[in-house]
Scaffold this active site. Structure first.
Site, mmCIF file in Angstrom:
data_model
loop_
_atom_site.group_PDB
_atom_site.id
_atom_site.type_symbol
_atom_site.label_atom_id
_atom_site.label_comp_id
_atom_site.label_asym_id
_atom_site.label_seq_id
_atom_site.Cartn_x
_atom_site.Cartn_y
_atom_site.Cartn_z
ATOM 1 N N ASP A 30 0.863 -1.189 0.000
ATOM 2 C CA ASP A 30 0.000 0.000 0.000
ATOM 3 C C ASP A 30 0.900 1.239 0.000
ATOM 4 O O ASP A 30 1.993 1.229 0.571
ATOM 5 C CB ASP A 30 -0.864 -0.007 1.270
ATOM 6 C CG ASP A 30 -1.674 1.279 1.404
ATOM 7 O OD1 ASP A 30 -2.804 1.270 0.919
ATOM 8 O OD2 ASP A 30 -1.170 2.258 1.978
ATOM 9 N N THR A 52 -3.374 4.351 -4.265
ATOM 10 C CA THR A 52 -4.841 4.346 -4.241
ATOM 11 C C THR A 52 -5.466 5.675 -4.669
ATOM 12 O O THR A 52 -6.679 5.818 -4.619
ATOM 13 C CB THR A 52 -5.359 3.974 -2.832
ATOM 14 O OG1 THR A 52 -4.913 4.981 -1.926
ATOM 15 C CG2 THR A 52 -4.872 2.629 -2.381
ATOM 16 N N HIS A 279 -16.797 14.629 -1.143
ATOM 17 C CA HIS A 279 -15.541 15.165 -0.596
ATOM 18 C C HIS A 279 -14.374 14.907 -1.547
ATOM 19 O O HIS A 279 -13.253 15.305 -1.263
ATOM 20 C CB HIS A 279 -15.264 14.547 0.772
ATOM 21 C CG HIS A 279 -14.819 13.113 0.703
ATOM 22 N ND1 HIS A 279 -15.434 12.169 -0.079
ATOM 23 C CD2 HIS A 279 -13.795 12.453 1.327
ATOM 24 C CE1 HIS A 279 -14.819 10.997 0.070
ATOM 25 N NE2 HIS A 279 -13.829 11.148 0.909
ATOM 26 N N ASN A 283 -11.754 7.022 -4.318
ATOM 27 C CA ASN A 283 -12.695 5.911 -4.554
ATOM 28 C C ASN A 283 -14.074 6.456 -4.906
ATOM 29 O O ASN A 283 -14.731 5.954 -5.826
ATOM 30 C CB ASN A 283 -12.784 4.997 -3.330
ATOM 31 C CG ASN A 283 -11.454 4.322 -3.068
ATOM 32 O OD1 ASN A 283 -11.011 3.505 -3.855
ATOM 33 N ND2 ASN A 283 -10.800 4.701 -1.980
ATOM 34 N N GLU A 287 -16.096 5.796 -8.329
ATOM 35 C CA GLU A 287 -17.446 5.205 -8.263
ATOM 36 C C GLU A 287 -18.438 6.096 -9.012
ATOM 37 O O GLU A 287 -19.295 5.619 -9.746
ATOM 38 C CB GLU A 287 -17.876 5.024 -6.800
ATOM 39 C CG GLU A 287 -17.156 3.861 -6.114
ATOM 40 C CD GLU A 287 -17.255 3.885 -4.584
ATOM 41 O OE1 GLU A 287 -18.121 4.587 -4.040
ATOM 42 O OE2 GLU A 287 -16.437 3.192 -3.942
ATOM 43 N N GLU A 303 -5.788 14.376 0.089
ATOM 44 C CA GLU A 303 -5.448 15.039 -1.190
ATOM 45 C C GLU A 303 -6.692 15.529 -1.916
ATOM 46 O O GLU A 303 -6.693 15.797 -3.115
ATOM 47 C CB GLU A 303 -4.621 14.077 -2.061
ATOM 48 C CG GLU A 303 -5.351 13.152 -3.011
ATOM 49 C CD GLU A 303 -6.296 12.143 -2.380
ATOM 50 O OE1 GLU A 303 -6.702 12.286 -1.208
ATOM 51 O OE2 GLU A 303 -6.667 11.203 -3.096
ATOM 52 N N GLN A 304 -7.812 15.678 -1.191
ATOM 53 C CA GLN A 304 -9.099 15.932 -1.845
ATOM 54 C C GLN A 304 -9.196 17.285 -2.554
ATOM 55 O O GLN A 304 -9.901 17.412 -3.559
ATOM 56 C CB GLN A 304 -10.220 15.746 -0.817
ATOM 57 C CG GLN A 304 -10.298 14.299 -0.340
ATOM 58 C CD GLN A 304 -10.817 14.138 1.072
ATOM 59 O OE1 GLN A 304 -11.407 15.057 1.626
ATOM 60 N NE2 GLN A 304 -10.587 12.978 1.674
HETATM 61 O O1 LIG Z 1 -21.264 6.679 3.988
HETATM 62 C C1 LIG Z 1 -20.376 6.169 3.298
HETATM 63 C C2 LIG Z 1 -19.109 6.757 3.122
HETATM 64 C C3 LIG Z 1 -18.189 6.131 2.308
HETATM 65 N N1 LIG Z 1 -18.486 4.942 1.699
HETATM 66 C C4 LIG Z 1 -17.489 4.267 0.840
HETATM 67 O O2 LIG Z 1 -16.204 4.452 1.403
HETATM 68 C C5 LIG Z 1 -15.254 4.706 0.396
HETATM 69 C C6 LIG Z 1 -14.634 6.066 0.636
HETATM 70 O O3 LIG Z 1 -13.473 6.157 -0.105
HETATM 71 P P1 LIG Z 1 -12.891 7.536 -0.640
HETATM 72 O O4 LIG Z 1 -13.889 8.232 -1.443
HETATM 73 O O5 LIG Z 1 -11.608 7.267 -1.327
HETATM 74 O O6 LIG Z 1 -12.700 8.426 0.636
HETATM 75 P P2 LIG Z 1 -11.856 8.210 2.006
HETATM 76 O O7 LIG Z 1 -12.438 7.138 2.763
HETATM 77 O O8 LIG Z 1 -11.833 9.530 2.623
HETATM 78 O O9 LIG Z 1 -10.416 7.767 1.455
HETATM 79 C C7 LIG Z 1 -9.061 8.110 1.755
HETATM 80 O O10 LIG Z 1 -8.291 7.393 0.793
HETATM 81 C C8 LIG Z 1 -8.463 7.776 -0.578
HETATM 82 C C9 LIG Z 1 -7.536 6.966 -1.427
HETATM 83 O O11 LIG Z 1 -7.769 5.650 -1.264
HETATM 84 C C10 LIG Z 1 -8.168 9.229 -0.774
HETATM 85 O O12 LIG Z 1 -8.441 9.618 -2.118
HETATM 86 C C11 LIG Z 1 -8.996 10.053 0.195
HETATM 87 O O13 LIG Z 1 -8.685 11.423 0.049
HETATM 88 C C12 LIG Z 1 -8.707 9.580 1.624
HETATM 89 O O14 LIG Z 1 -9.416 10.339 2.550
HETATM 90 C C13 LIG Z 1 -15.983 4.638 -0.934
HETATM 91 O O15 LIG Z 1 -15.812 3.359 -1.475
HETATM 92 C C14 LIG Z 1 -17.441 4.858 -0.546
HETATM 93 O O16 LIG Z 1 -18.350 4.188 -1.409
HETATM 94 C C15 LIG Z 1 -19.722 4.366 1.863
HETATM 95 O O17 LIG Z 1 -20.005 3.302 1.300
HETATM 96 N N2 LIG Z 1 -20.632 4.999 2.666
#
Ligand SMILES: O=c1ccn([C@@H]2O[C@H](COP(=O)(O)OP(=O)(O)O[C@H]3O[C@H](CO)[C@@H](O)[C@H](O)[C@H]3O)[C@@H](O)[C@H]2O)c(=O)[nH]1
Length: 421
Positions: A30, A52, A279, A283, A287, A303-304
């Site tokens: 990772d 990622t 945000h 991911n 999606e 890094e958002q």
């Molecule tokens: O209520 C919720 C909230 C989130 N998700 C899922 O959780 C994941 C969230 O992933 P991501 O959008 O990448 O956000 P973070 O969880 O904040 O991920 C971290 O990791 C990412 C890289 O993997 C970075 O791009 C982000 O900035 C960093 O905060 C996704 O699959 C969403 O579908 C849900 O299913 N339900």
């Protein structure tokens, strides 16, 4: 924390090797676990990184580290309005440089990690060539950057709850039934990743914006714990009515739902969802593209802000609520700003909707047989084999040399005869 896991990983890998009698072809680490490189070396195996986030951000990270090491550039002292970055067609405004790069201590860790990337045999990136061709181009061709494999989108589309307590099956069923009853592309979905949350004051502004916009909505709302921080933590609001404006829940009962953890991927797949206020976690971004849902940006941490800039300015598939918001600033975004963003997101004839559809086709197409990401994965596997052989100390046999020489001579002959090969 990662350092403290080394003995366990060492033990687990040794046990597996003893059990199976196999040799290690490599470690895939990772992007935050590069301190495990030492361990891979102990085992005499090459390492690869799984990155990622996107390719443009990878290029940015490598650029900051390279400029630091070679020119003494200190991004924490950077005062200009914009910074040129090789992975983007335009300079990055300083205001979207992620906070981790503006804090000396964090920058130090990030630079060490990035330096370590260069010691690996390759970097798998969760992106798609057709989406980030410019950035990927800037990552190829030397500069002491290992080979980059765009292998995305790698997604978990099941929308599983983060933990069993966070979203009960019945709540999820109720939400899906409600979505079933809404007109096509009419619902704005708001969701802010695994760590995005809001204080009571901000909740009120969002609620006013939603009511003001007149659009249907599904809002995944979580509480920001412990005030503004570089890495926020969140919990569920026990009773959301306590933080929502008075009467909000009753007034919006027909047109909206406020929930905790959302089955995000399943929601994005629903035909009634017409826009995604996000945000901009990577991911979530992928999606949204996978389901062709246009976005409105409200970055918070990690890094958002950089991703938001990419989506709004480079790719033009997102409306801007904010590009430079940072949770740790404690700033309250006004209802007017949010409402403007939601209106623009949900506008029927918005050109970014068409663009998002195009990206949806590209992102899905990349995984087809022989298409860009599938080919990249195949190439990665071939390279693992090559690296495995070259590091195995295996003796190449006379037969193998003869076979290789023979095909080379055949090729030379065809060239001599003027064949177009
Ligand atoms: O209520 C919720 C909230 C989130 N998700 C899922 O959780 C994941 C969230 O992933 P991501 O959008 O990448 O956000 P973070 O969880 O904040 O991920 C971290 O990791 C990412 C890289 O993997 C970075 O791009 C982000 O900035 C960093 O905060 C996704 O699959 C969403 O579908 C849900 O299913 N339900």
């Amino acid at each position: 924390m990662i350092e403290s896991q080394k003995p366990r990983v060492r033990e687990a890998v040794s046990a597996e090797l003893a059990r199976s009698g196999a040799r290690l072809a490599g470690f895939v680490l990772d992007m935050l676990c590069t301190s495990m490189l030492d361990l891979a070396e102990e085992f005499g195996a090459p390492s690869y990184i799984y990155f990622t986030s996107g390719a443009a951000f990878l290029r940015f990270q490598l650029h900051v580290q390279e400029s630091h090491d070679e020119e003494g550039f200190d991004i924490t002292e950077f005062k200009d309005a914009e910074l040129a970055c090789p992975g983007l067609t335009r300079p990055v405004p300083s205001k979207v440089i992620p906070s981790g790069f503006l804090n000396k201590e964090w920058l130090d860790s990030s630079t060490t990690i990035t330096r370590n990337f260069r010691k690996t045999k390759g970097i798998l990136v969760n992106t798609v060539r057709e989406l980030e061709s410019y950035a990927l181009e800037s990552l190829s061709g030397g500069m002491n950057i290992p080979k980059v494999y765009p292998v995305g989108p790698i997604l978990n589309l099941k929308g599983e709850p983060e933990s069993s307590s966070e979203s009960s099956g019945s709540e999820e069923d109720e939400v899906m039934r409600w979505l079933d009853q809404q007109p096509e592309s009419s619902v704005a979905f708001l969701c802010f990743g695994s760590m995005g949350g809001f204080c009571a004051e901000q909740v009120k502004e969002i609620a006013c914006a939603l009511e003001g916009s007149g659009h249907r909505f599904l809002w995944s709302l979580r509480r920001l714990e412990g005030g503004p921080a570089l890495t926020p933590t969140t919990t569920d609001y026990g009773d959301v009515r306590e933080v929502l404006p008075e009467g909000f829940a009753d007034r919006t009962t027909e047109v909206g739902r406020v929930i905790g953890w959302a089955p995000q991927a399943v929601v994005l797949a629903h035909r009634s969802v017409g826009g995604f206020v996000s945000h901009c976690g990577w991911n979530s971004t992928l999606e949204s593209m996978w389901f062709g849902v246009p976005m409105a940006t409200w970055p918070m941490y990690a890094e958002q802000q950089f991703n938001a800039f990419l989506l709004v300015k480079e790719l033009e598939i997102a409306a801007e609520i904010k590009m430079d918001y940072r949770t740790e600033s404690g700033e309250i975004v006004s209802a007017e700003e949010i409402e403007r963003g939601i209106r623009s997101l949900m506008e029927q004839n918005n050109p970014m909707k068409e663009k998002m559809k195009e990206f949806c086709d590209k992102v899905r197409g990349a995984l087809m047989d022989g298409a860009s990401s599938s080919s990249s994965i195949a190439e990665f596997i071939e390279d693992i084999k090559i690296n495995y052989r070259s590091e195995s100390g295996k003796i190449v046999t006379t037969e193998e040399v003869k076979r290789g020489t023979k095909s080379l001579m055949e090729l030379a002959k065809q060239l001599d005869e003027g064949d177009d090969i």
